[in-house]
Design an enzyme around this catalytic site. Sequence first.
Site: not given
Lengths: 245, 455
Positions: A94, A194
């Site tokens: 991310c 994630h």
Amino acid sequence: MELKICHLYPDVLNLYGDRGNIACMRRRLEWRGIGCAVTELPLGTVDDLTGYDLFFIGGGQDFEQTVLLSDLNAGRRDDIRAAAEDGKTFLCICGGYQLLGRGYRTADGEWCDYTGILDFVTEGSRDRMIGNYAFRLGPESGGGVVVGFENHGGRTRLGSGLTPLGAVLKGCGNNGQDGTEGVRYRNVFGTYSHGPVLPKNPAFCDGILLSALVRKYGGAELAPLEDAAENAARRYMLNRLHVTE
Amino acid sequence: MKKLRVFLACLASRLTRWGIRLLGRGGTSLPGKVALRICPDLLSVLGRGVDTLILTGTNGKTTTAGMLRHMLDTAGTDYLSNRSGANLKSGITAEFIQNAAITGRMKKKLAVIECDEGNFPAVVEALQPRVIVVTNLFRDQLDRYGEVSHTREYLYQGIRKAPAATVCLNADCSLTASLGWDVPNEVVYYGVDGVSSDAEPNVSDAPHCLACGERYAYRRHTFAHLGDWYCPGCGRSRPAPAVAAESVEPVPGAGSRIVLRTPEGERTVELALPALYNVYNALSALSAARAMGWDTDACAESLRDFGAVFGRMESMKIGDTPVQVVLVKNPAGCDRVLEYLASLGEDVFPVFCLNDNVNDGTDVSWIWDADYEALFAKRAYESIGVWGIRAEDMRLRLKYAGAEDASIRVFATLDELADAVARAGKPAVVLPNYTAMLTVRDKLSTLAGKSRFWE
């Protein structure tokens, strides 16, 4: 055998259960009798990166990402680039993934220079891409299906010379438009997943560990593990997303 | 025309509510949604003339609201409150309608309202509260609000919509305290003075100064990122609390004895709930009560016999098995509960329940931020239960935390879970997140003979 893992900026880039990825890599090495040493390098610490085999960079909040830039500019950018070019393994999630690119244009049009290690750009938007998703790894990363959770406002577009990590099966991935997810460059793995990504994707985790072991020892094999719990959690999400392996 | 709209909205809301009851469901927000569709400013119409206290924050809202209700109950004061925990604008509106005549005239003149962080600006704007309390800010439900700094922004916007309100803020939480930096409101800080933990502060939810970006330092620390923080860069620091716990002494098996300091003087508070996070809840409740002008001494005294709020730390008995249900919904709260679980020894049956409905946050990644490793470093259990939509994720988390995978039982149904709890032959401790708590508690309390939560 032993892997030295460096967790970069654990104090700033630590959102969304990222540390689960470290726990997963450590356990899967230890269960096979392979040593694992994890060093955390918070913001502002000075250390020689050449001693590490595998680097982990997690995701952070927008505010905290800007805090990082001065540290990167103080020389760490070049160390990270050198390690990546040297074939060291990186797992970047991310915000940590976005940092590898040239920069970030905020939703208000403000430009932020990032590391420029890889040729891609991320544009912010107010609509966040949020939810469980799945993608298929490219052949150079094993070709398996990865399930995860994405939550990002940034839309990433890879430069023409770059290979994505995989192709989106369900969800948005890099930008919700071109069907790509993440980036794969040498042994650098960048992804929006994630969740954390590794525990439910043991083959992906082992592939990442193997890349670091091969780089360090010239050759290595990973003994199979009892992955019943891993596969049960993985199967649940594959079914829910209507994705087949 | 306005009166007709209010009337129709109230009527439609009641009909919806009756309909839901007829079906035997516990719907608490649909009647409010229906009413707001008909009359969008209904909450502000109904809220006019009601003396309102609004609580928000990540952890402790429901327990703090429970303490405030207990204070009012003890004093025999009449009030309305969204006690079922429906804390979105629709649920709060439904609660006001329940306490109004069908013409929209309010039957109650005092309201204690627990409010969701995302709905906070709209609810504050409509209700114009006299007092606002913020308990703390932790990472929670990130997929809904994006990030914790966004949540802080919601609260900041909300406070600015009621400049006349007195705002009670947790001085020990840097994120919460910073809400007082730049608002026209009267601000009262509360905090814990007399406690110092040896553990390293886990500041991951709030590592850096919001004003200058420098890393916060701590003179003293209580838990998570709470404590006596300061910024070495710009000099901002924890504001001196007007309402403070001078000292906290745990009373084993009973709760805590707190020496409370306010500008009016010092007194001892016997708190019937255990754990430091409940001391923070008591401080938020007491600063709110004081700001509302209630009798602080009587309020403090009433905490002596305040039991737990539903699902927050609740005990029941199924057959001969004592069962505790403790809500767990984010890493900071979870770590406190895991410490409590570890303190009970190994002769218990822990059951971890995980759902990912919208009200839980659809992202369950936070379980990897909670320190289950600390639990399994100390304790090994003969048997562990997991249940919920994401039961398999819970099982996986426990495996990587050091639990023996073979000892983990995945319950496919609530009946299996209830059956295992009843036959455990040892005390069961059930740790569900929010919607898991609603169903688990409903099931277990039916077996134990307690009331359903909306009754």
